[in-house]
Design a protein around this motif. Sequence first.
Motif, PDB file in Angstrom:
ATOM      1  N   ASN A 296       0.829  -1.210   0.000  1.00 23.38           N
ATOM      2  CA  ASN A 296       0.000   0.000   0.000  1.00 23.38           C
ATOM      3  C   ASN A 296       0.863   1.260   0.000  1.00 23.38           C
ATOM      4  N   LEU A 297       1.934   1.260   0.771  1.00 16.87           N
ATOM      5  CA  LEU A 297       2.834   2.419   0.771  1.00 16.87           C
ATOM      6  C   LEU A 297       3.543   2.544  -0.578  1.00 16.87           C
ATOM      7  N   ALA A 298       3.890   1.400  -1.183  1.00 18.16           N
ATOM      8  CA  ALA A 298       4.501   1.437  -2.513  1.00 18.16           C
ATOM      9  C   ALA A 298       3.523   2.001  -3.536  1.00 18.16           C
ATOM     10  N   SER A 299       2.241   1.644  -3.410  1.00 17.28           N
ATOM     11  CA  SER A 299       1.225   2.178  -4.321  1.00 17.28           C
ATOM     12  C   SER A 299       1.093   3.688  -4.164  1.00 17.28           C
ATOM     13  N   LEU A 300       1.148   4.168  -2.933  1.00 19.87           N
ATOM     14  CA  LEU A 300       1.068   5.615  -2.706  1.00 19.87           C
ATOM     15  C   LEU A 300       2.253   6.336  -3.332  1.00 19.87           C
ATOM     16  N   MET A 301       3.448   5.760  -3.226  1.00 23.77           N
ATOM     17  CA  MET A 301       4.618   6.390  -3.838  1.00 23.77           C
ATOM     18  C   MET A 301       4.512   6.360  -5.366  1.00 23.77           C
TER      19      MET A 301
ATOM     20  N   ASP B 140      -3.625  12.411   9.887  1.00 25.22           N
ATOM     21  CA  ASP B 140      -4.494  11.453   9.186  1.00 25.22           C
ATOM     22  C   ASP B 140      -5.666  12.115   8.440  1.00 25.22           C
ATOM     23  N   ILE B 141      -6.930  11.888   8.851  1.00 19.50           N
ATOM     24  CA  ILE B 141      -8.047  12.372   8.032  1.00 19.50           C
ATOM     25  C   ILE B 141      -8.137  13.895   8.020  1.00 19.50           C
ATOM     26  N   ALA B 142      -7.728  14.547   9.100  1.00 20.64           N
ATOM     27  CA  ALA B 142      -7.729  16.014   9.106  1.00 20.64           C
ATOM     28  C   ALA B 142      -6.706  16.540   8.109  1.00 20.64           C
ATOM     29  N   ALA B 143      -5.567  15.872   8.027  1.00 15.59           N
ATOM     30  CA  ALA B 143      -4.540  16.272   7.064  1.00 15.59           C
ATOM     31  C   ALA B 143      -5.011  16.003   5.636  1.00 15.59           C
ATOM     32  N   MET B 144      -5.695  14.877   5.411  1.00  9.97           N
ATOM     33  CA  MET B 144      -6.229  14.583   4.074  1.00  9.97           C
ATOM     34  C   MET B 144      -7.229  15.653   3.653  1.00  9.97           C
ATOM     35  N   ALA B 145      -8.093  16.050   4.574  1.00 11.60           N
ATOM     36  CA  ALA B 145      -9.099  17.066   4.259  1.00 11.60           C
ATOM     37  C   ALA B 145      -8.434  18.386   3.892  1.00 11.60           C
ATOM     38  N   LEU B 146      -7.380  18.752   4.624  1.00 15.94           N
ATOM     39  CA  LEU B 146      -6.680  20.000   4.332  1.00 15.94           C
ATOM     40  C   LEU B 146      -5.999  19.946   2.965  1.00 15.94           C
ATOM     41  N   ALA B 147      -5.352  18.830   2.655  1.00 19.03           N
ATOM     42  CA  ALA B 147      -4.636  18.700   1.381  1.00 19.03           C
ATOM     43  C   ALA B 147      -5.577  18.758   0.186  1.00 19.03           C
ATOM     44  N   LEU B 148      -6.857  18.456   0.409  1.00 18.31           N
ATOM     45  CA  LEU B 148      -7.831  18.456  -0.683  1.00 18.31           C
ATOM     46  C   LEU B 148      -8.741  19.688  -0.659  1.00 18.31           C
TER      47      LEU B 148
ATOM     48  N   VAL C 128      -0.325  12.824  -0.437  1.00 18.89           N
ATOM     49  CA  VAL C 128       0.199  11.467  -0.294  1.00 18.89           C
ATOM     50  C   VAL C 128       0.703  11.242   1.124  1.00 18.89           C
ATOM     51  N   TYR C 129       1.374  12.236   1.714  1.00 18.03           N
ATOM     52  CA  TYR C 129       1.823  12.067   3.101  1.00 18.03           C
ATOM     53  C   TYR C 129       0.623  11.855   4.020  1.00 18.03           C
ATOM     54  N   ALA C 130      -0.411  12.680   3.880  1.00 16.19           N
ATOM     55  CA  ALA C 130      -1.587  12.572   4.751  1.00 16.19           C
ATOM     56  C   ALA C 130      -2.271  11.222   4.589  1.00 16.19           C
ATOM     57  N   THR C 131      -2.363  10.732   3.352  1.00 18.71           N
ATOM     58  CA  THR C 131      -2.998   9.438   3.114  1.00 18.71           C
ATOM     59  C   THR C 131      -2.185   8.312   3.738  1.00 18.71           C
ATOM     60  N   ALA C 132      -0.862   8.369   3.597  1.00 15.67           N
ATOM     61  CA  ALA C 132       0.000   7.367   4.229  1.00 15.67           C
ATOM     62  C   ALA C 132      -0.144   7.414   5.747  1.00 15.67           C
ATOM     63  N   ASP C 133      -0.227   8.612   6.312  1.00 15.48           N
ATOM     64  CA  ASP C 133      -0.384   8.759   7.758  1.00 15.48           C
ATOM     65  C   ASP C 133      -1.711   8.173   8.218  1.00 15.48           C
TER      66      ASP C 133
ATOM     67  N   LEU D 290     -11.393  -0.406  11.659  1.00 17.75           N
ATOM     68  CA  LEU D 290     -10.536   0.721  11.298  1.00 17.75           C
ATOM     69  C   LEU D 290      -9.947   0.537   9.895  1.00 17.75           C
ATOM     70  N   LEU D 291      -9.621  -0.697   9.542  1.00 23.58           N
ATOM     71  CA  LEU D 291      -9.117  -0.961   8.192  1.00 23.58           C
ATOM     72  C   LEU D 291     -10.221  -0.749   7.159  1.00 23.58           C
ATOM     73  N   HIS D 292     -11.433  -1.181   7.496  1.00 20.81           N
ATOM     74  CA  HIS D 292     -12.590  -0.932   6.625  1.00 20.81           C
ATOM     75  C   HIS D 292     -12.784   0.569   6.431  1.00 20.81           C
ATOM     76  N   ASN D 293     -12.693   1.339   7.534  1.00 23.03           N
ATOM     77  CA  ASN D 293     -12.854   2.789   7.444  1.00 23.03           C
ATOM     78  C   ASN D 293     -11.762   3.407   6.573  1.00 23.03           C
ATOM     79  N   ALA D 294     -10.541   2.885   6.698  1.00 29.15           N
ATOM     80  CA  ALA D 294      -9.434   3.399   5.892  1.00 29.15           C
ATOM     81  C   ALA D 294      -9.700   3.183   4.402  1.00 29.15           C
ATOM     82  N   ALA D 295     -10.257   2.024   4.052  1.00 27.10           N
ATOM     83  CA  ALA D 295     -10.593   1.756   2.647  1.00 27.10           C
ATOM     84  C   ALA D 295     -11.628   2.751   2.135  1.00 27.10           C
ATOM     85  N   ARG D 296     -12.635   3.061   2.974  1.00 26.53           N
ATOM     86  CA  ARG D 296     -13.646   4.033   2.555  1.00 26.53           C
ATOM     87  C   ARG D 296     -13.042   5.434   2.436  1.00 26.53           C
ATOM     88  N   ASN D 297     -12.067   5.755   3.281  1.00 25.93           N
ATOM     89  CA  ASN D 297     -11.379   7.053   3.177  1.00 25.93           C
ATOM     90  C   ASN D 297     -10.637   7.167   1.851  1.00 25.93           C
ATOM     91  N   ILE D 298     -10.013   6.067   1.412  1.00 29.77           N
ATOM     92  CA  ILE D 298      -9.312   6.078   0.132  1.00 29.77           C
ATOM     93  C   ILE D 298     -10.308   6.289  -1.010  1.00 29.77           C
TER      94      ILE D 298
END
Length: 239
Positions: A53-58, A105-113, A126-131, A153-161
């Motif tokens: 997953n981290l390799a995919s983000l990079m 994490d999600i607060a950082a993703m929201a800011l980046a978008l 990408v940093y926020a998503t990895a975090d 939490l993993l399910h929630n992470a998938a929905r966040n992506i």
Amino acid sequence: MQRRLLLLALPLGAAACTSPPQTRGTARGEPASAGEAVQSDTNRMATLAMRDNLASLMLLADKLYRRNPAEWRRSGQAGREAALDNLAAAIRLAQPPASLQGKRDIAAMALALQPDFVGDRVNAFVYATADMLITAHGGKTSFNLLDGLEPQLLHNAARNIEAAAWLLATRRNTLGQPLLLADEINANERNLSFEREFGKIIGRLDLLAAYLTEKLRRAAIGYVQSLLGGQFFQFLPVR
């Protein structure tokens, strides 16, 4: 007769020479390490999924920088490769960029978008998503027998992506332009490589979450099977 067979064989031979290769890469794992001694099969599966997953983000970061070169220039790096190296190091050392204003994490993703975000959006996103992914895995990227993962939490992470991919594709900045150029379908081009890479991350997260939800049930079933096996599958004497 021999001449006829030879003429028939020629097109077949030509087709074989021009046929595409039957393999595209190989399955890969990590080199053996002493740490595997304290890893269960579940730990190993989670560790490999996190690695991929981290390799995919990079890979997504590289693709985004290629389509949006102005972003790596905003980072102050000497080039795209330097910007990628800086991002990978920041993720590895858990050092968020200043543009994320200390958010996680999600607060950082929201800011980046956000449409009015200022700075290298690729780096921040990408940093926020990895975090977010690492946070959903209990703050770790490698797991052992003492670690536990929460399937929800993993399910929630998938929905966040999923949400992040959708926002990236639909949201516009203050000038009415896409936040970042990514997938594109037009008369001359059909590029869905970003969607495919996001899909890989989502698939790994959902599979791991489903596997973890069944772990205890499968352990109980295995115990019952071992009891039944002990009763009905006994070795018989042969002398």
